[in-house]
Every structure is written in structure tokens, then in C-alpha cells.
Scaffold this active site. Structure first.
Site, mmCIF file in Angstrom:
data_model
loop_
_atom_site.group_PDB
_atom_site.id
_atom_site.type_symbol
_atom_site.label_atom_id
_atom_site.label_comp_id
_atom_site.label_asym_id
_atom_site.label_seq_id
_atom_site.Cartn_x
_atom_site.Cartn_y
_atom_site.Cartn_z
ATOM 1 N N TYR A 53 -2.668 -0.533 9.719
ATOM 2 C CA TYR A 53 -2.549 -0.932 8.310
ATOM 3 C C TYR A 53 -1.195 -0.532 7.738
ATOM 4 O O TYR A 53 -0.515 -1.348 7.100
ATOM 5 C CB TYR A 53 -3.682 -0.284 7.519
ATOM 6 C CG TYR A 53 -3.787 -0.757 6.090
ATOM 7 C CD1 TYR A 53 -4.254 -2.029 5.797
ATOM 8 C CD2 TYR A 53 -3.441 0.079 5.037
ATOM 9 C CE1 TYR A 53 -4.368 -2.463 4.484
ATOM 10 C CE2 TYR A 53 -3.550 -0.339 3.726
ATOM 11 C CZ TYR A 53 -4.010 -1.609 3.451
ATOM 12 O OH TYR A 53 -4.117 -2.034 2.151
ATOM 13 N N SER B 198 0.833 -1.202 0.000
ATOM 14 C CA SER B 198 0.000 0.000 0.000
ATOM 15 C C SER B 198 0.864 1.248 0.000
ATOM 16 O O SER B 198 1.998 1.227 0.488
ATOM 17 C CB SER B 198 -0.896 0.015 1.246
ATOM 18 O OG SER B 198 -1.552 1.261 1.411
ATOM 19 N N LYS C 59 1.863 -3.035 6.294
ATOM 20 C CA LYS C 59 2.334 -2.989 4.912
ATOM 21 C C LYS C 59 3.809 -2.596 4.842
ATOM 22 O O LYS C 59 4.529 -3.024 3.918
ATOM 23 C CB LYS C 59 1.471 -2.030 4.098
ATOM 24 C CG LYS C 59 0.018 -2.481 3.952
ATOM 25 C CD LYS C 59 -0.107 -3.844 3.269
ATOM 26 C CE LYS C 59 -1.548 -4.181 2.934
ATOM 27 N NZ LYS C 59 -1.667 -5.453 2.189
#
Length: 242
Positions: free
Chosen positions: A147, A134, A151
Site C-alpha cells: 500500500y 495516504s 501511494k
């Protein structure tokens, strides 16, 4: 003539948008694809539409991953299975959510690599692995502590795996997409106070589509990318260049 004469190719997270689009793209280009994901009904529909094989396993369960992917001579792997977690600051984050997101996005991908690559090495055909990361791993994004951290860990898994597997002819890369305006992402990025300022900064001023991501994944899996390994490819309309 197929662009992907070798196979099979494993795609995790195939019941989600990017994963399903990747399966469709690979099958359309002649690949033999095995799809895995959480939603069995969506996987069944995908198999009906594309002819892909379905292989169910839990990305948080090491034994299940080992039993599912071990012992097969994969030629390509796409680690697309993921968990979006929550929107929270480091001060507010739920550590149970953090642990779950890390377990799926980073640990789960590593376990797939761990158990898929022995068969790839033994087959002596080389191959390619693409991890779906991401833009949240490349820059700091408010609310993305879980998150983004998961990543960032995945990007390091990519680099180290590229280093360790290169001698076997196996390439490992990441793609780092911007926001795809799905139903799930609308709750946050669809807010005018969040989405509008973001698009104003992003040079191309638009959201990505799943097809925008599936194309570069297919490229990195193919022999057209034969000398590309260890990269984190931003697919973000230029956002991380600002």
C-alpha cells in the site's frame, strides 16, 4: 451561489467511504458529479440520494478507462479508487497482491489522468485533479509495503502531472489521509497493540472521519486553491510532523 459552477467532476472509488463523502460534499456545494466505483448497489444508492451520474469502469482495464472517461470535458477529477492490499513485511509479501495494489492505486489513477486530461486541455478551461494518497507514502509504516509503495508512486504521479499540466491551467494535488476507522481497517488498526501506540504518538490522538478528508478535497478542487499545485497534503492529525 455554487462554489463549483463548472463541471463535471469525476470521482472514482465513490462506492467507498471517502469517495462517497466527496460526492456528497461536492453535490451539496452545487457541483455536477459523476461517480464511479466497484459496488454498483452502493453507487445506485448514492445516485438516488444525491442525483449524481454513475459511470462504471474497471481501474485495471485501460480500454475500459479510455472508453469511459475519454472525450469528455471534465473540469475536475478525484482519483479515490483504491485497494488496501495486505498487512505484510517485505519478506512475507505476496507479490501478486503487490502487483494488484500497484495496478489499482497507481496505474489506475495514471490511466484516468491519461484519458481525462486531453478533453480538459482541449476545453481550455483549466481544472483540478486530486489524487487520494495516504500518510503511508510519507513515512514508513510496518506492514504497509504494498500500500505505501503504491501511494508513494501516486504522489510522484501527482508531482509530475502538476509539472506537465500546469501550462494548461490544470492543477494536480494529493491528499494524504491518516487512518479512517472503517470495518476494513479495524482488523489491523483496531488491535490495541497497533492502534493504541499509534494514537499515543499522533498529536491529535484521534482517527480521521471521511468528512475530514472530503473537505480538503473540495478545497483543492475549488478556485480557493487556485495557486496550489503539486502538493501532498497530509491530513493526519500531525502524525508525519512527529
Amino acid at each position: 451561489m455554487s462554489r463549483f459552477p463548472d463541471g463535471p467532476y469525476l470521482v472514482t472509488g465513490a462506492s467507498g467511504g471517502i469517495g462517497a463523502a466527496t460526492v456528497r460534499r461536492l453535490v451539496a456545494e452545487g457541483a455536477s458529479v459523476v461517480a464511479s466505483g466497484r459496488d454498483e448497489a452502493k453507487l445506485a444508492d448514492l445516485a438516488k440520494d444525491t442525483g449524481c451520474e454513475v459511470l462504471a469502469f474497471d481501474l485495471t482495464n485501460e480500454e475500459a478507462i479510455r472508453d469511459a472517461v475519454g472525450g469528455r470535458d471534465w473540469y475536475g477529477v478525484v482519483n479515490c479508487g483504491g485497494d488496501g492490499g495486505e498487512i505484510a513485511t517485505p519478506m512475507e509479501t505476496d507479490i501478486a497482491v503487490f502487483d494488484r495494489v500497484i495496478a489499482i492505486n497507481a496505474r489506475g489513477a495514471l490511466l484516468v489522468i491519461k484519458y481525462a486530461t486531453p478533453g480538459m486541455i482541449e476545453a481550455r478551461r483549466g481544472g483540478s485533479i486530486v489524487n487520494v494518497s495516504s500518510q503511508a507514502s510519507l513515512v514508513g509504516l510496518r506492514g504497509h509495503i504494498s500500500y505505501g509503495s503504491s501511494k508513494a508512486a501516486l504522489d510522484n504521479i501527482t508531482r509530475v502531472s502538476a509539472l506537465e499540466l500546469g501550462e494548461y491551467g490544470i492543477r494536480v494535488n494529493s491528499v494524504n489521509p491518516t487512518v479512517i476507522m472503517t470495518q476494513m481497517s479495524k482488523s489491523y488498526w483496531g488491535r490495541p497493540d497497533v492502534g493504541d501506540p499509534y494514537l499515543a504518538i499522533q498529536p491529535m490522538h484521534k482517527w480521521a472521519t471521511v468528512e475530514d478528508i472530503a473537505g480538503p478535497i473540495a478545497f483543492l478542487l475549488s478556485d480557493d486553491a487556485a495557486m496550489i499545485s503539486g502538493v501532498s497534503l497530509a491530513i493526519d492529525g500531525g502524525f508525519t510532523a512527529v
